[in-house]
Design an enzyme around this catalytic site. Sequence first.
Site, PDB file in Angstrom:
ATOM      1  N   ARG A 258     -53.786  29.596   8.236  1.00 48.42           N
ATOM      2  CA  ARG A 258     -53.617  29.160   9.622  1.00 48.42           C
ATOM      3  C   ARG A 258     -54.965  29.349  10.321  1.00 48.42           C
ATOM      4  O   ARG A 258     -55.353  30.468  10.636  1.00 48.42           O
ATOM      5  CB  ARG A 258     -52.513  30.002  10.262  1.00 48.42           C
ATOM      6  CG  ARG A 258     -52.173  29.619  11.662  1.00 48.42           C
ATOM      7  CD  ARG A 258     -52.215  30.779  12.638  1.00 48.42           C
ATOM      8  NE  ARG A 258     -51.519  31.969  12.217  1.00 48.42           N
ATOM      9  CZ  ARG A 258     -51.902  33.186  12.614  1.00 48.42           C
ATOM     10  NH1 ARG A 258     -52.956  33.357  13.376  1.00 48.42           N
ATOM     11  NH2 ARG A 258     -51.240  34.253  12.217  1.00 48.42           N
ATOM     12  N   HIS A 262     -51.737  31.935  16.076  1.00 50.02           N
ATOM     13  CA  HIS A 262     -50.355  31.896  15.588  1.00 50.02           C
ATOM     14  C   HIS A 262     -49.532  30.987  16.499  1.00 50.02           C
ATOM     15  O   HIS A 262     -48.892  30.040  16.048  1.00 50.02           O
ATOM     16  CB  HIS A 262     -49.768  33.301  15.548  1.00 50.02           C
ATOM     17  CG  HIS A 262     -48.289  33.299  15.387  1.00 50.02           C
ATOM     18  ND1 HIS A 262     -47.667  33.027  14.195  1.00 50.02           N
ATOM     19  CD2 HIS A 262     -47.293  33.477  16.295  1.00 50.02           C
ATOM     20  CE1 HIS A 262     -46.352  33.051  14.366  1.00 50.02           C
ATOM     21  NE2 HIS A 262     -46.116  33.320  15.626  1.00 50.02           N
ATOM     22  N   TYR A 271     -56.733  40.911  15.129  1.00 55.00           N
ATOM     23  CA  TYR A 271     -56.296  41.402  13.824  1.00 55.00           C
ATOM     24  C   TYR A 271     -56.967  40.753  12.618  1.00 55.00           C
ATOM     25  O   TYR A 271     -56.725  41.164  11.499  1.00 55.00           O
ATOM     26  CB  TYR A 271     -54.760  41.276  13.690  1.00 55.00           C
ATOM     27  CG  TYR A 271     -54.207  39.898  13.963  1.00 55.00           C
ATOM     28  CD1 TYR A 271     -54.226  38.911  12.987  1.00 55.00           C
ATOM     29  CD2 TYR A 271     -53.668  39.581  15.202  1.00 55.00           C
ATOM     30  CE1 TYR A 271     -53.728  37.649  13.236  1.00 55.00           C
ATOM     31  CE2 TYR A 271     -53.164  38.312  15.463  1.00 55.00           C
ATOM     32  CZ  TYR A 271     -53.188  37.348  14.482  1.00 55.00           C
ATOM     33  OH  TYR A 271     -52.706  36.094  14.730  1.00 55.00           O
TER      34      TYR A 271
END
Length: 368
Positions: A258, A262, A271
Amino acid sequence: MPRKRIEIKPKVEYLSILDGDGNVDEALDPRLDADRSLHIYRLMVIARRLDERCINMQRQGRIGTYGPCRGQEAAHCASVVVLEQADWLVQAFREPGAAYHRGWPLETVLRFWGGYEEGCRPPDGVNDLPIAVPIASQVPHAMGIAWGMVTKNDPHCVLCYCGDGGTSEGDFHESLNFAGVYNLPLITLIQNNQWAISIPREKQTASETIAQKALAYGFDGIQVDGNDPLAVYVATKEAADRARSGGGPSLIEAVTYRLSVHTTADDPKKYRTDEEVARWEKLDPIPRYEKYLRTRGILDDKLVAEVEEDALRDVAAAVDRFEASREVDPLDCFKYMYAELPPELAEQREEFRQALEREGYGKSAGGH
Ligand SMILES: Cc1ncc(C[n+]2csc(CCOP(=O)(O)OP(=O)(O)O)c2C)c(N)n1
């Protein structure tokens, strides 16, 4: 009372046909005809342009939260094309190219992310379920449809998408177990995009692959390069042919990434590293496939420009249609789940109706 090894037949194939630079393995190349090859390319480009537009629109407050598919286009655009009209598609939430291929107008996809019930309505005659955000809910739904097919002797199959995070849900395991026992014509395609929001793939499962989970349920799993449209196509075509001829379920793990957020409510910088993203940017499925199509003489500069222009025009027209038709009844959100509303929902509906009335909803020009 021996202590011995039980022999099982472990088999997890890995398939990649286009390398990272778009060079093809001639022996594995399915040599799709020019129309089909270009169709997959167009779907990927449309999905990407719609994606970009949706992110902008969310930032401008014109739609709600949006889940992008940037970088993952090959996994859905090259798998959906193996479906026949009467097969079923069960979407997750990052597959706008698949919906478009199946005949969903792009504005319906916009309506979903805009929060309108109409965004859940498949076009007439299309055997698809709407976008479903509850994680892994897609798999039992698809499994149920596949079971229906078996009980009705319907020789078709169901293709269902799910994320790597979704494979940690009970829904996934229960459905695959059932599908194995009843030999259902179910293809579960996992888009392993490495992250479930901020949870990395290795925290979802200690298994080396997600594909191998199929073995526990008695059928085959295959891992493919999910950024390689040819590998995705070949694996899904084989699974669909097998399912339609009574060969039962398949699990396909499409290893992808991805590239974007998100959803528009997320900050991936918290992260994951920029280096990781840069590594995967190099494996972007669109330029890789573009190079392959050019090498085969199917695509040139002129056609690339045409495809881009068509995609931008179609997306812009869909946005116009979406924004011109937003007169819906807010009470619609109570309309479709139950034939008869349970008392607590009937009460909520009435409360909401009164609030709308108090606030003069629909009385001023433009309604809302
Ligand atoms: C049943 C359920 N639990 C939690 C959520 C919140 N949620 C939305 S997306 C997501 C992560 C999904 O990860 P994955 O299945 O890998 O799919 P991806 O979003 O990466 O495509 C979660 C936990 C949800 N939508 N549904």
